[in-house]
Write a protein that holds these residues in place. Sequence first.
Motif, PDB file in Angstrom:
ATOM      1  N   LEU A  10       0.953  -1.288  -0.035  1.00 61.47           N
ATOM      2  CA  LEU A  10      -0.121  -0.065  -0.037  1.00 61.47           C
ATOM      3  C   LEU A  10       0.909   1.402   0.006  1.00 61.47           C
ATOM      4  O   LEU A  10       1.789   1.379   0.828  1.00 61.47           O
ATOM      5  CB  LEU A  10      -0.959  -0.045   1.172  1.00 61.47           C
ATOM      6  N   VAL A  11       0.399   2.225  -0.653  1.00 57.01           N
ATOM      7  CA  VAL A  11       1.129   3.462  -0.894  1.00 57.01           C
ATOM      8  C   VAL A  11       0.635   4.766  -0.046  1.00 57.01           C
ATOM      9  O   VAL A  11      -0.525   4.653  -0.199  1.00 57.01           O
ATOM     10  CB  VAL A  11       1.199   4.032  -2.300  1.00 57.01           C
ATOM     11  N   GLY A  12       1.405   5.185   0.754  1.00 52.65           N
ATOM     12  CA  GLY A  12       1.011   5.988   1.826  1.00 52.65           C
ATOM     13  C   GLY A  12       0.043   5.538   2.878  1.00 52.65           C
ATOM     14  O   GLY A  12       0.210   4.380   3.225  1.00 52.65           O
ATOM     15  N   GLN A  13      -0.866   6.500   3.219  1.00 53.72           N
ATOM     16  CA  GLN A  13      -2.002   6.277   4.222  1.00 53.72           C
ATOM     17  C   GLN A  13      -1.270   5.631   5.444  1.00 53.72           C
ATOM     18  O   GLN A  13      -1.709   4.676   5.964  1.00 53.72           O
ATOM     19  CB  GLN A  13      -3.131   5.293   3.608  1.00 53.72           C
ATOM     20  N   ASP A  14      -0.421   6.264   5.799  1.00 51.71           N
ATOM     21  CA  ASP A  14       0.664   5.801   6.976  1.00 51.71           C
ATOM     22  C   ASP A  14      -0.419   5.700   8.278  1.00 51.71           C
ATOM     23  O   ASP A  14      -0.262   4.841   9.080  1.00 51.71           O
ATOM     24  CB  ASP A  14       1.696   6.841   7.190  1.00 51.71           C
ATOM     25  N   GLU A  15      -1.170   6.875   8.483  1.00 53.60           N
ATOM     26  CA  GLU A  15      -1.933   6.741   9.642  1.00 53.60           C
ATOM     27  C   GLU A  15      -2.843   5.712   9.878  1.00 53.60           C
ATOM     28  O   GLU A  15      -3.179   5.144  10.835  1.00 53.60           O
ATOM     29  CB  GLU A  15      -2.744   8.199   9.891  1.00 53.60           C
ATOM     30  N   MET A  16      -3.576   5.333   8.682  1.00 54.27           N
ATOM     31  CA  MET A  16      -4.347   4.158   8.730  1.00 54.27           C
ATOM     32  C   MET A  16      -3.812   2.839   8.894  1.00 54.27           C
ATOM     33  O   MET A  16      -4.465   2.012   9.693  1.00 54.27           O
ATOM     34  CB  MET A  16      -5.152   3.976   7.472  1.00 54.27           C
ATOM     35  N   LYS A  17      -2.518   2.782   8.310  1.00 51.40           N
ATOM     36  CA  LYS A  17      -1.866   1.701   8.409  1.00 51.40           C
ATOM     37  C   LYS A  17      -1.333   1.476   9.754  1.00 51.40           C
ATOM     38  O   LYS A  17      -1.477   0.254  10.475  1.00 51.40           O
ATOM     39  CB  LYS A  17      -0.641   1.617   7.449  1.00 51.40           C
ATOM     40  N   ARG A  18      -0.879   2.460  10.513  1.00 50.44           N
ATOM     41  CA  ARG A  18      -0.392   2.403  11.852  1.00 50.44           C
ATOM     42  C   ARG A  18      -1.525   2.045  12.826  1.00 50.44           C
ATOM     43  O   ARG A  18      -1.424   1.182  13.652  1.00 50.44           O
ATOM     44  CB  ARG A  18       0.207   3.818  12.222  1.00 50.44           C
ATOM     45  N   ALA A  19      -2.962   2.649  12.249  1.00 55.54           N
ATOM     46  CA  ALA A  19      -4.190   2.376  13.270  1.00 55.54           C
ATOM     47  C   ALA A  19      -4.400   0.784  13.209  1.00 55.54           C
ATOM     48  O   ALA A  19      -4.881   0.010  14.132  1.00 55.54           O
ATOM     49  CB  ALA A  19      -5.278   3.294  12.699  1.00 55.54           C
ATOM     50  N   ILE A  20      -4.519   0.339  11.960  1.00 56.51           N
ATOM     51  CA  ILE A  20      -4.778  -1.184  11.755  1.00 56.51           C
ATOM     52  C   ILE A  20      -3.819  -2.318  12.496  1.00 56.51           C
ATOM     53  O   ILE A  20      -4.233  -3.075  13.179  1.00 56.51           O
ATOM     54  CB  ILE A  20      -4.604  -1.396  10.352  1.00 56.51           C
ATOM     55  N   LEU A  21      -2.525  -1.680  12.342  1.00 57.51           N
ATOM     56  CA  LEU A  21      -1.508  -2.562  13.301  1.00 57.51           C
ATOM     57  C   LEU A  21      -1.813  -2.443  14.708  1.00 57.51           C
ATOM     58  O   LEU A  21      -1.703  -3.515  15.319  1.00 57.51           O
ATOM     59  CB  LEU A  21      -0.115  -2.040  12.825  1.00 57.51           C
ATOM     60  N   ILE A  22      -2.315  -1.191  15.108  1.00 64.27           N
ATOM     61  CA  ILE A  22      -2.532  -1.199  16.595  1.00 64.27           C
ATOM     62  C   ILE A  22      -3.741  -2.147  16.940  1.00 64.27           C
ATOM     63  O   ILE A  22      -3.700  -2.780  18.047  1.00 64.27           O
ATOM     64  CB  ILE A  22      -2.629   0.408  16.978  1.00 64.27           C
ATOM     65  N   ALA A  23      -4.775  -1.888  16.247  1.00 59.50           N
ATOM     66  CA  ALA A  23      -5.953  -2.734  16.269  1.00 59.50           C
ATOM     67  C   ALA A  23      -5.531  -4.321  16.464  1.00 59.50           C
ATOM     68  O   ALA A  23      -6.255  -5.050  17.071  1.00 59.50           O
ATOM     69  CB  ALA A  23      -6.909  -2.549  15.377  1.00 59.50           C
ATOM     70  N   ALA A  24      -4.717  -4.611  15.426  1.00 63.76           N
ATOM     71  CA  ALA A  24      -4.390  -5.871  15.589  1.00 63.76           C
ATOM     72  C   ALA A  24      -3.358  -6.573  16.671  1.00 63.76           C
ATOM     73  O   ALA A  24      -3.732  -7.615  17.200  1.00 63.76           O
ATOM     74  CB  ALA A  24      -3.541  -6.216  14.124  1.00 63.76           C
ATOM     75  N   VAL A  25      -2.709  -5.883  17.398  1.00 62.98           N
ATOM     76  CA  VAL A  25      -2.170  -5.882  18.483  1.00 62.98           C
ATOM     77  C   VAL A  25      -2.928  -6.051  19.507  1.00 62.98           C
ATOM     78  O   VAL A  25      -2.818  -6.998  20.468  1.00 62.98           O
ATOM     79  CB  VAL A  25      -0.812  -5.095  18.503  1.00 62.98           C
ATOM     80  N   GLU A  26      -3.735  -5.156  19.770  1.00 57.06           N
ATOM     81  CA  GLU A  26      -4.751  -4.936  21.211  1.00 57.06           C
ATOM     82  C   GLU A  26      -6.010  -4.607  20.580  1.00 57.06           C
ATOM     83  O   GLU A  26      -6.659  -3.610  20.623  1.00 57.06           O
ATOM     84  CB  GLU A  26      -4.192  -3.734  21.847  1.00 57.06           C
ATOM     85  N   PRO A  27      -6.910  -5.884  20.471  1.00 60.82           N
ATOM     86  CA  PRO A  27      -8.057  -5.688  20.030  1.00 60.82           C
ATOM     87  C   PRO A  27      -8.905  -5.351  21.130  1.00 60.82           C
ATOM     88  O   PRO A  27     -10.175  -4.904  20.665  1.00 60.82           O
ATOM     89  CB  PRO A  27      -8.588  -7.345  19.975  1.00 60.82           C
ATOM     90  N   ALA A  28      -8.623  -5.138  22.340  1.00 60.86           N
ATOM     91  CA  ALA A  28      -9.538  -4.555  23.470  1.00 60.86           C
ATOM     92  C   ALA A  28      -9.717  -3.091  23.060  1.00 60.86           C
ATOM     93  O   ALA A  28     -10.495  -2.446  23.891  1.00 60.86           O
ATOM     94  CB  ALA A  28      -8.917  -4.667  24.759  1.00 60.86           C
ATOM     95  N   ILE A  29      -8.861  -2.412  22.245  1.00 64.46           N
ATOM     96  CA  ILE A  29      -8.843  -1.012  21.669  1.00 64.46           C
ATOM     97  C   ILE A  29     -10.541  -0.763  21.069  1.00 64.46           C
ATOM     98  O   ILE A  29     -10.975   0.286  21.503  1.00 64.46           O
ATOM     99  CB  ILE A  29      -7.829  -0.553  20.654  1.00 64.46           C
ATOM    100  N   GLY A  30     -10.974  -1.619  20.559  1.00 64.20           N
ATOM    101  CA  GLY A  30     -12.472  -1.547  20.158  1.00 64.20           C
ATOM    102  C   GLY A  30     -12.648  -1.341  18.810  1.00 64.20           C
ATOM    103  O   GLY A  30     -13.726  -0.924  18.328  1.00 64.20           O
ATOM    104  N   GLY A  31     -11.496  -1.574  17.939  1.00 63.75           N
ATOM    105  CA  GLY A  31     -11.775  -1.452  16.429  1.00 63.75           C
ATOM    106  C   GLY A  31     -11.556  -0.175  15.892  1.00 63.75           C
ATOM    107  O   GLY A  31     -10.779   0.597  16.728  1.00 63.75           O
ATOM    108  N   LEU A  32     -11.749   0.112  14.649  1.00 64.58           N
ATOM    109  CA  LEU A  32     -11.193   1.181  13.819  1.00 64.58           C
ATOM    110  C   LEU A  32     -12.427   1.715  12.761  1.00 64.58           C
ATOM    111  O   LEU A  32     -12.866   0.833  12.259  1.00 64.58           O
ATOM    112  CB  LEU A  32     -10.068   0.575  12.948  1.00 64.58           C
ATOM    113  N   LEU A  33     -12.308   2.961  12.949  1.00 65.16           N
ATOM    114  CA  LEU A  33     -13.447   3.899  11.981  1.00 65.16           C
ATOM    115  C   LEU A  33     -12.412   4.459  10.892  1.00 65.16           C
ATOM    116  O   LEU A  33     -11.507   5.317  11.406  1.00 65.16           O
ATOM    117  CB  LEU A  33     -14.296   4.821  12.744  1.00 65.16           C
ATOM    118  N   VAL A  34     -12.751   4.539   9.883  1.00 67.69           N
ATOM    119  CA  VAL A  34     -11.666   4.858   8.742  1.00 67.69           C
ATOM    120  C   VAL A  34     -12.868   5.857   7.798  1.00 67.69           C
ATOM    121  O   VAL A  34     -13.783   5.260   7.188  1.00 67.69           O
ATOM    122  CB  VAL A  34     -11.205   3.944   7.841  1.00 67.69           C
TER     123      VAL A  34
END
Length: 339
Positions: A10-34
């Motif tokens: 994926l090109v760019g969209q660094d904030e989205m990719k970082r958020a997806i990785l965080i959600a994958a590491v810690e599911p208790a965060i509660g998901g992601l809205l894009v």
Amino acid sequence: MSIPYPFSALVGQDEMKRAILIAAVEPAIGGLLVLGDRGTGKSTAVRGLAALLPKMRAVQGCRYHCDPESASVCEDCERLKAGGRIKTDQLPVPVVDLPLGASEDRVLGALDLERALSQGIKVFEPGLLARAHRGFLYIDEVNLLEDHLVDLLIDVAASGENVIERDGLSLRHPARFVLIGSGNPEEGELRPQLQDRFGLSVEVSTPREIAARVEVVRRRDAYERDPAGFASQWSRADAQVRRQILQARDRVGCLDVGEPVLQRAAELCVAVGSDGLRGELTLMRAARAMAALEASTEVTLDHLRAVAVMALRHRLRRNPLDDTASGERIERAVAELWN
């Protein structure tokens, strides 16, 4: 089976990719809205991440693919345990799409009418929530989702269980998943009750740089011409992301968030007027996951700063006297408080 587009490509969209990785590491965060423009790689990123994650160990014969190490068991697992030694399978992490027009029966599950009519027995046919257990539930155009489905999702997201009381059925099954929703705000507002259930929120936009746009088109064309060949070119980069996630999952439980960082998180939430305490909880969990991804030995103010906008931008009250975007308001508050 189609080959998903590699997450690392994926090109760019660094904030989205970082958020997806965080959600994958810690599911208790509660998901992601894009939220943002169409065609910016939202669904591609989710499917790419799920594809690179290692297969999960699940109870063989369980309709909810439960973890054999889990303390809580469903009725399928209880029946299998009563019958003898439980066997296990290695299954891919599920990514389940929830269509906007889906019926309640399809989402929750319902009585298997064919077997009820032909054999005279009541058998539960699991729905989309059961399929998404231990994986990702993806809702495109989540802001257009019908109200009755929104209410269902709020209940299940809060409890981690799907409770069925209908058609003569009375049962419950686990339904813990990473909820990911995407949409274009210009097409409609998301109900506040559901919006608050998402741990993180990011905004994506169409790239304006010519070089980035050309690179997106070039990579997509190469993928469509030869999916297997293109995926193999990015297999090493995806393997590195996989290792990063697995190592972060091992570290995150050992990281403590110190009192100074918690103090700063609370100060920021008060400064921006975040409703409730979910803001502080999400900041703490996201900062800890960020530290784990970076292989840090402690959670610092820099980790908190890195996740502040994505953890709070959807929790701010609208100020009619301030038309500044929520992300800019948070960044301004961070600069005033922490500089």
